[in-house]
Enzyme design. Structure first.
Site, PDB file in Angstrom:
ATOM      1  N   PRO A 110      -3.974  -5.803   5.253  1.00  0.00           N
ATOM      2  CA  PRO A 110      -2.645  -5.337   4.846  1.00  0.00           C
ATOM      3  C   PRO A 110      -2.712  -3.942   4.231  1.00  0.00           C
ATOM      4  CG  PRO A 110      -3.478  -6.941   3.269  1.00  0.00           C
ATOM      5  CD  PRO A 110      -4.466  -6.882   4.392  1.00  0.00           C
ATOM      6  N   HIS A 111      -1.641  -3.187   4.418  1.00  0.00           N
ATOM      7  CA  HIS A 111      -1.567  -1.836   3.890  1.00  0.00           C
ATOM      8  C   HIS A 111      -0.107  -1.410   3.861  1.00  0.00           C
ATOM      9  CE1 HIS A 111      -1.919  -1.763   8.248  1.00  0.00           C
ATOM     10  NE2 HIS A 111      -1.134  -0.704   8.205  1.00  0.00           N
ATOM     11  N   ALA A 112       0.139  -0.290   3.228  1.00  0.00           N
ATOM     12  CA  ALA A 112       1.473   0.307   3.215  1.00  0.00           C
ATOM     13  C   ALA A 112       1.272   1.814   3.111  1.00  0.00           C
ATOM     14  CB  ALA A 112       2.297  -0.231   2.046  1.00  0.00           C
TER      15      ALA A 112
END
Length: 149
Positions: free
Chosen positions: A67-69
């Site tokens: 996950p990342h943003a």
């Protein structure tokens, strides 16, 4: 390239974390980053939003979610949080579920993002290291695996 020890700090790694679903799994990794001061709380929500909007593409290999943003979602310092789940959970990716390892990536720019991915690929692309990750029983063992690149 940023040194692995600078990205993956000791307090950003947890072993045998119990969660009920994929959102809690992402939150577990994100909360380590918040506690470290590496990201703002809104970054954790952004990682969940990205996974919801774009689907389970973040499950990049069997059992591994990344996950990342975006940097503007609240990244303060480049970081990688690693959470090995006690019980794997499904993210909705039929090819690679269930997920046992959540590796959250926060970068302040594109260059750091690529650096982080490059370092992760050296570990996650190595079958022997994957076996070691699955067998690790302590935070220190996981750190040794990820710091070895």
């Amino acid at each position: 390239m940023i040194e692995a020890k600078k990205l993956i700090r000791e307090n950003l790694v947890a072993v045998d974390v119990e969660v009920d679903d994929w959102q809690e799994a992402i939150r577990a990794a994100g909360n380590l980053m918040v506690a470290d001061g590496a990201v703002e709380e809104r970054f954790v929500d952004a990682m969940i939003r990205v996974a919801t909007e774009f689907g389970p593409y973040i499950v990049v290999a069997p059992g591994i979610a990344l996950p990342h943003a975006r940097p503007e979602d609240g990244v303060i310092e480049a970081s990688i949080a690693i959470v090995r789940l006690k019980t794997p959970v499904n993210f909705g990716n039929e090819d690679n579920d269930p997920v046992y390892l959540v590796v959250a990536l926060a970068a302040v720019d594109q260059e750091q993002h690529i650096d982080g991915l490059r370092q992760l690929a050296l570990v996650l692309g190595d079958d022997d290291k994957i076996i070691a990750i699955k067998e690790a029983t302590t935070r220190e063992e996981l750190l040794d695996i990820f710091w070895s690149v």
